[in-house]
Scaffold this motif. Structure first.
Motif, PDB file in Angstrom:
ATOM      1  N   LEU A  54       0.850  -1.200   0.000  1.00 59.90           N
ATOM      2  CA  LEU A  54       0.000   0.000   0.000  1.00 59.90           C
ATOM      3  C   LEU A  54       0.879   1.242   0.000  1.00 59.90           C
ATOM      4  O   LEU A  54       1.904   1.287   0.674  1.00 59.90           O
ATOM      5  CB  LEU A  54      -0.891   0.016   1.241  1.00 59.90           C
ATOM      6  N   TYR A  55       0.468   2.259  -0.722  1.00 58.69           N
ATOM      7  CA  TYR A  55       1.220   3.517  -0.764  1.00 58.69           C
ATOM      8  C   TYR A  55       0.305   4.584  -1.342  1.00 58.69           C
ATOM      9  O   TYR A  55      -0.754   4.273  -1.898  1.00 58.69           O
ATOM     10  CB  TYR A  55       2.468   3.390  -1.645  1.00 58.69           C
ATOM     11  N   GLN A  56       0.725   5.837  -1.244  1.00 59.09           N
ATOM     12  CA  GLN A  56      -0.005   6.903  -1.923  1.00 59.09           C
ATOM     13  C   GLN A  56       0.948   8.031  -2.320  1.00 59.09           C
ATOM     14  O   GLN A  56       1.258   8.198  -3.470  1.00 59.09           O
ATOM     15  CB  GLN A  56      -1.145   7.425  -1.050  1.00 59.09           C
ATOM     16  N   CYS A  57       1.509   8.793  -1.337  1.00 53.15           N
ATOM     17  CA  CYS A  57       2.292   9.987  -1.699  1.00 53.15           C
ATOM     18  C   CYS A  57       3.692   9.661  -2.219  1.00 53.15           C
ATOM     19  O   CYS A  57       4.268  10.403  -2.982  1.00 53.15           O
ATOM     20  CB  CYS A  57       2.410  10.907  -0.484  1.00 53.15           C
ATOM     21  N   ARG A  58       4.262   8.580  -1.794  1.00 56.61           N
ATOM     22  CA  ARG A  58       5.631   8.148  -2.125  1.00 56.61           C
ATOM     23  C   ARG A  58       6.670   9.184  -1.698  1.00 56.61           C
ATOM     24  O   ARG A  58       7.753   9.259  -2.245  1.00 56.61           O
ATOM     25  CB  ARG A  58       5.782   7.831  -3.619  1.00 56.61           C
ATOM     26  N   SER A  59       6.327  10.022  -0.715  1.00 53.83           N
ATOM     27  CA  SER A  59       7.276  11.052  -0.281  1.00 53.83           C
ATOM     28  C   SER A  59       7.346  11.199   1.229  1.00 53.83           C
ATOM     29  O   SER A  59       7.778  12.217   1.746  1.00 53.83           O
ATOM     30  CB  SER A  59       6.902  12.392  -0.907  1.00 53.83           C
ATOM     31  N   GLY A  60       6.875  10.214   1.966  1.00 47.38           N
ATOM     32  CA  GLY A  60       7.033  10.224   3.426  1.00 47.38           C
ATOM     33  C   GLY A  60       6.020  11.051   4.181  1.00 47.38           C
ATOM     34  O   GLY A  60       6.224  11.333   5.366  1.00 47.38           O
ATOM     35  N   SER A  61       4.923  11.440   3.538  1.00 45.89           N
ATOM     36  CA  SER A  61       4.012  12.313   4.286  1.00 45.89           C
ATOM     37  C   SER A  61       2.641  11.727   4.602  1.00 45.89           C
ATOM     38  O   SER A  61       1.944  12.264   5.450  1.00 45.89           O
ATOM     39  CB  SER A  61       3.839  13.641   3.543  1.00 45.89           C
ATOM     40  N   CYS A  62       2.216  10.647   3.946  1.00 43.18           N
ATOM     41  CA  CYS A  62       0.837  10.194   4.161  1.00 43.18           C
ATOM     42  C   CYS A  62       0.709   8.981   5.086  1.00 43.18           C
ATOM     43  O   CYS A  62      -0.375   8.654   5.526  1.00 43.18           O
ATOM     44  CB  CYS A  62       0.171   9.866   2.827  1.00 43.18           C
ATOM     45  N   SER A  63       1.832   8.301   5.362  1.00 44.59           N
ATOM     46  CA  SER A  63       1.868   7.110   6.228  1.00 44.59           C
ATOM     47  C   SER A  63       1.173   5.881   5.646  1.00 44.59           C
ATOM     48  O   SER A  63       1.010   4.891   6.348  1.00 44.59           O
ATOM     49  CB  SER A  63       1.275   7.390   7.623  1.00 44.59           C
ATOM     50  N   SER A  64       0.743   5.943   4.387  1.00 45.21           N
ATOM     51  CA  SER A  64       0.067   4.766   3.806  1.00 45.21           C
ATOM     52  C   SER A  64       0.982   3.559   3.746  1.00 45.21           C
ATOM     53  O   SER A  64       0.523   2.427   3.759  1.00 45.21           O
ATOM     54  CB  SER A  64      -0.404   5.074   2.382  1.00 45.21           C
ATOM     55  N   CYS A  65       2.305   3.793   3.633  1.00 51.08           N
ATOM     56  CA  CYS A  65       3.247   2.686   3.437  1.00 51.08           C
ATOM     57  C   CYS A  65       3.873   2.228   4.756  1.00 51.08           C
ATOM     58  O   CYS A  65       4.917   1.573   4.733  1.00 51.08           O
ATOM     59  CB  CYS A  65       4.338   3.111   2.457  1.00 51.08           C
ATOM     60  N   ILE A  66       3.243   2.561   5.873  1.00 52.35           N
ATOM     61  CA  ILE A  66       3.833   2.246   7.181  1.00 52.35           C
ATOM     62  C   ILE A  66       3.981   0.735   7.393  1.00 52.35           C
ATOM     63  O   ILE A  66       3.155  -0.047   6.932  1.00 52.35           O
ATOM     64  CB  ILE A  66       2.987   2.887   8.311  1.00 52.35           C
ATOM     65  N   ARG A  94       8.318   2.132  10.347  1.00 53.43           N
ATOM     66  CA  ARG A  94       9.092   2.772   9.274  1.00 53.43           C
ATOM     67  C   ARG A  94       8.153   3.078   8.105  1.00 53.43           C
ATOM     68  O   ARG A  94       7.123   2.417   7.936  1.00 53.43           O
ATOM     69  CB  ARG A  94      10.198   1.822   8.750  1.00 53.43           C
ATOM     70  N   LEU A  95       8.535   4.043   7.277  1.00 50.27           N
ATOM     71  CA  LEU A  95       7.796   4.345   6.045  1.00 50.27           C
ATOM     72  C   LEU A  95       8.605   3.795   4.885  1.00 50.27           C
ATOM     73  O   LEU A  95       9.729   4.232   4.630  1.00 50.27           O
ATOM     74  CB  LEU A  95       7.596   5.858   5.903  1.00 50.27           C
ATOM     75  N   LEU A  96       8.042   2.833   4.178  1.00 47.23           N
ATOM     76  CA  LEU A  96       8.807   2.128   3.140  1.00 47.23           C
ATOM     77  C   LEU A  96       9.230   3.031   1.983  1.00 47.23           C
ATOM     78  O   LEU A  96      10.240   2.798   1.349  1.00 47.23           O
ATOM     79  CB  LEU A  96       7.974   0.967   2.586  1.00 47.23           C
ATOM     80  N   CYS A  97       8.448   4.089   1.696  1.00 46.02           N
ATOM     81  CA  CYS A  97       8.772   4.910   0.521  1.00 46.02           C
ATOM     82  C   CYS A  97      10.039   5.730   0.703  1.00 46.02           C
ATOM     83  O   CYS A  97      10.658   6.126  -0.283  1.00 46.02           O
ATOM     84  CB  CYS A  97       7.600   5.809   0.151  1.00 46.02           C
ATOM     85  N   VAL A  98      10.422   6.020   1.942  1.00 49.18           N
ATOM     86  CA  VAL A  98      11.623   6.836   2.163  1.00 49.18           C
ATOM     87  C   VAL A  98      12.701   6.031   2.888  1.00 49.18           C
ATOM     88  O   VAL A  98      13.622   6.599   3.465  1.00 49.18           O
ATOM     89  CB  VAL A  98      11.282   8.119   2.961  1.00 49.18           C
TER      90      VAL A  98
HETATM   91  S1  FES Z   1       3.512   6.405   0.538  1.00 49.26           S
HETATM   92 FE1  FES Z   1       2.987   8.136   1.719  1.00 49.26          FE
HETATM   93  S2  FES Z   1       4.356   8.001   3.408  1.00 49.26           S
HETATM   94 FE2  FES Z   1       5.004   6.439   2.074  1.00 49.26          FE
END
Ligand code: FES
Length: 356
Positions: A54-66, A94-98
């Motif tokens: 799961l992901y959304q912003c791919r920049s560490g701000s939405c927490s979807s990838c926690i 951890r946030l996987l995108c960052v």
């Molecule tokens: S996808 Fe949004 S914080 Fe990682």
């Protein structure tokens, strides 16, 4: 299914020197593995290897990838930043995108392996109604255009393209899939906000909006459906909570004990009180506590929605909690619930951030 029973799936056939092996442990017991290169985002590498993440912003701000680090070492990629709190980091989150892997890693995910397989889609919807339901809240009801379909998990969010501005804003439906083709959103009006300005000045019934989604890792975990539930909602953070409560109502079987603590700054800012009362009538196992930061009237708790949580509210070690609201409320509720005996892994949260 136990982890020992699962077949491990390897999805990175070419193993390069210096790469690290990442093992994903999904909550349904499924385990999958892939390889990541040094200095590369674990999320990017996982998605490229076909992992249902799961992901959304791919920049560490939405927490979807926690996720939660089980074994190994993960660090934040140079130049990237994460919105996780130090306390969350200390709990292994951890946030996987960052994040990059510094060694072979094992990572726990709080969702099943089927969840991330449904990809986001774009749909058009007509405005059905715009209703002011509090001093600074609007209920926006949309009807999906003929031929459009969007299924979401209660608690997830969509992005709505603000007409004429080209800016996306994220909102969770307060409705459920059962109301399809209607979708309902609770939107906080912010002075100067692009969506607020659109709703106040230009929005009209029958105008078309474009939605993409669903996104997010905050959703009802049906595997815990028999455990007592605690919901803590601040402001329009109530929207995904109502969707979750209504979905529980629609599920078959005995309903769990549920406590909803909902709050706004003042009595005038409160909204959806009739909807909450109706749900208390439909669901005798649901108790609601209404809170205001100031000017409490009869029947209100004074303080934020964390303040009414008491020792007697957590008598079962399997209690699950869903929190949605501003970050300080989430931090306070998480700390209080852990103090009362709720396990950290049974607390699911979505931060509500107001955007201009
Ligand atoms: S996808 Fe949004 S914080 Fe990682």
């Amino acid at each position: 299914m136990n982890k020992q029973d699962t077949v491990i799936e390897h999805n990175s056939p070419i193993v390069e020197e210096n790469s690290h092996k990442v093992t994903l442990n999904f909550s349904d017991g499924v385990t999958k593995q892939f390889n990541v290169q040094p200095n590369k985002s674990i999320l990017d590498e996982g998605l490229a290897a076909g992992m249902p993440l799961l992901y959304q912003c791919r920049s560490g701000s939405c927490s979807s990838c926690i996720c939660t680090l089980d074994k190994g070492e993960i660090t934040t990629i140079n130049g990237e930043s994460s919105t996780l709190l130090r306390s969350e980091h200390e709990l292994g989150q951890r946030l996987l995108c960052v994040s990059q892997a510094e060694a072979d890693c094992s990572i726990d995910l709080a969702y099943g392996s089927e969840v991330g397989t449904s990809s986001a889609q774009e749909v058009n919807a007509f405005i059905d109604s715009i209703e002011h339901i509090g001093v600074n809240t609007v209920r926006l009801t949309l009807e999906l255009a003929e031929g459009s379909y969007m299924e979401f998990r209660p608690g997830q969010f969509m992005q709505i393209n603000v007409p004429g501005v080209g800016t996306l804003r994220s909102y969770s439906p307060s409705s459920t899939n059962k109301e399809f083709p209607k979708m309902e959103f609770l939107i906080r009006l912010i002075p100067g906000g692009v969506m607020s300005t659109y709703l106040k000045e230009r929005a009209e019934v029958d105008q078309i909006l474009t939605l993409t989604g669903p996104y997010g890792a905050f959703f009802l975990r049906e595997e815990h459906k028999r455990a007592p539930h605690i919901f803590v909602a601040g402001g329009t953070g109530l929207a995904p909570i109502l969707s979750i409560i209504d979905t529980i109502r629609q599920l078959s079987g005995v309903k769990p004990k549920m406590l909803l603590s909902f709050g706004c700054a003042t009595p005038e800012a409160l909204f959806c009180l009739d909807d909450i009362q109706l749900r208390e009538q439909w669901l005798p196992s649901l108790e609601a506590r209404i809170c205001v930061d100031q000017g409490a009237k009869e029947g209100h708790y004074l303080g934020n929605p964390v303040s009414p949580l008491q020792e007697a509210d957590v008598t079962d070690p399997n209690t699950v909690a869903y929190l949605c609201g501003p970050q300080p409320m989430i931090d306070g509720a998480t700390a209080r619930l852990i103090e009362l005996g709720v396990k950290a892994e049974n607390i699911f949260a979505e931060q509500f951030v107001a955007s201009n």
